[in-house]
Design an enzyme around this catalytic site. Structure first.
Site, PDB file in Angstrom:
ATOM      1  N   ASP A   1     -18.718  55.275 -20.053  1.00 58.04           N
ATOM      2  CA  ASP A   1     -19.056  54.510 -21.261  1.00 58.04           C
ATOM      3  C   ASP A   1     -18.247  55.035 -22.444  1.00 58.04           C
ATOM      4  OD1 ASP A   1     -21.843  52.683 -21.842  1.00 58.04           O
ATOM      5  OD2 ASP A   1     -20.783  53.466 -23.593  1.00 58.04           O
TER       6      ASP A   1
ATOM      7  N   GLY B   1     -16.186  40.483 -25.425  1.00 61.65           N
ATOM      8  CA  GLY B   1     -15.312  39.396 -25.858  1.00 61.65           C
ATOM      9  C   GLY B   1     -15.890  38.664 -27.048  1.00 61.65           C
TER      10      GLY B   1
ATOM     11  N   SER C   1     -21.713  36.075 -16.128  1.00 58.24           N
ATOM     12  CA  SER C   1     -22.492  35.470 -17.211  1.00 58.24           C
ATOM     13  C   SER C   1     -22.808  34.018 -16.883  1.00 58.24           C
ATOM     14  CB  SER C   1     -21.674  35.539 -18.513  1.00 58.24           C
ATOM     15  OG  SER C   1     -22.256  34.749 -19.521  1.00 58.24           O
TER      16      SER C   1
ATOM     17  N   ASN D   1     -21.747  27.347 -17.700  1.00 61.28           N
ATOM     18  CA  ASN D   1     -22.138  26.479 -18.814  1.00 61.28           C
ATOM     19  C   ASN D   1     -20.902  25.918 -19.505  1.00 61.28           C
ATOM     20  OD1 ASN D   1     -24.796  27.113 -18.301  1.00 61.28           O
ATOM     21  ND2 ASN D   1     -24.988  28.582 -19.977  1.00 61.28           N
TER      22      ASN D   1
ATOM     23  N   TYR E   1     -14.029  33.715 -23.465  1.00 60.13           N
ATOM     24  CA  TYR E   1     -15.079  34.519 -22.827  1.00 60.13           C
ATOM     25  C   TYR E   1     -15.599  33.827 -21.570  1.00 60.13           C
ATOM     26  CZ  TYR E   1     -19.446  37.051 -22.125  1.00 60.13           C
ATOM     27  OH  TYR E   1     -20.473  37.774 -21.570  1.00 60.13           O
TER      28      TYR E   1
ATOM     29  N   THR F   1     -31.474  42.260 -24.904  1.00 63.16           N
ATOM     30  CA  THR F   1     -30.635  43.424 -25.147  1.00 63.16           C
ATOM     31  C   THR F   1     -30.380  43.514 -26.646  1.00 63.16           C
ATOM     32  OG1 THR F   1     -28.600  42.144 -24.895  1.00 63.16           O
ATOM     33  CG2 THR F   1     -29.508  43.166 -22.905  1.00 63.16           C
TER      34      THR F   1
END
Length: 264
Positions: free
Chosen positions: A48, A105, A155, A160, A168, A202
């Protein structure tokens, strides 16, 4: 007819003695996944940008009785990826599971009249190129160990259709198809799959979520709540574990059965 091989239920999820790398594992979905894999017995390396957060997460992981390692890593820097894999091998002696969770992104801000191709390129560098490269680095170690599972975080935007999302969403759609193709390259020893979260609580979502937006999202969600990080971690554990030993090249969407977008 092939004889059914009975296994104890716990054995199907047992990751004892295995080593997992979780990129972006210091917070959110990454941390929840790291903790879930640790509960199943895996030793965990968190890679990370936020080293202090990663060290704090490792303390929680080691409290579960497994070994942990925090590594500062920028997934956009190849030297960081190489050094991180070398450090994990030096510390644990094997790599069995790779969770390509780190990414990002400009989703929702990608007005094609106001951004440049560099913005789109960065989406792909974060979400596609880095994970592809890290998989390339880890697969030889997985094959040598005799056990390998790679999981990408994709994602819902990959399927979608929304404005200001072309880079993205396009990069995440590329992840889905890349995973399906890499399954042929990495098998039979290494499986590779992807998990696509729906709207999940989140820190990133908190910055834009309002009661009105949440109500609109839930109107299109059969399981009438937003996701939690642990919901996504459960799907990650499934793909990482022996229970999914005949599953590769797949993308599963964990979204409460519905579609949640900010402009509903």
């Amino acid at each position: 007819m092939q004889e059914f091989k009975h296994k104890e239920f716990n054995e199907l999820f047992d990751l004892s003695g295995k080593t997992a790398i979780v990129t972006g594992g210091a917070n959110g979905i990454g941390k929840a996944t790291a903790l879930r894999l640790a509960q199943a017995g895996a030793n965990i390396a968190i890679a990370d940008l936020k080293l202090d957060d990663a060290k704090a997460a490792i303390k929680d992981i080691e409290a579960l009785g497994v070994k942990g390692l925090a590594v500062e890593c920028n997934i956009l820097k190849d030297d960081d990826l190489v050094a991180m894999v070398d450090k994990v091998m030096s510390e644990f002696g094997s790599i069995n599971i790779l969770i390509n969770n780190a990414g990002g992104g400009g989703g929702g801000r990608e007005n094609p009249s106001k951004i440049s191709v560099d913005d789109i390129r960065r989406d792909f560098e974060l979400n596609v190129f880095s994970g592809w490269r890290l998989s390339q680095l880890c697969v030889p170690h997985m094959k040598e160990s005799g056990y390998g599972s790679i999981v990408f975080t994709t994602s819902m935007s990959s399927v979608n259709k929304d404005p200001n999302m072309s880079g993205y969403a396009g990069s995440k759609a590329a992840v889905n198809h890349m995973v399906a193709n890499l399954a042929h390259d990495f098998g039979p020893e290494v499986r590779i799959n992807a998990v696509g979260p729906g709207a999940t609580r989140t820190d990133a979502l908190k910055t834009v979520l309002t009661p009105e937006i949440e109500k609109s999202m839930l109107a299109h969600t059969p399981i009438h709540r937003l996701g939690e990080a642990d919901d996504i971690a459960g799907a990650m554990l499934y793909f990482a574990s022996p229970i999914s030993q005949w599953v590769s090249g797949q993308t599963i969407f964990v979204n409460g059965g519905g579609v949640q977008t900010l402009d509903q």
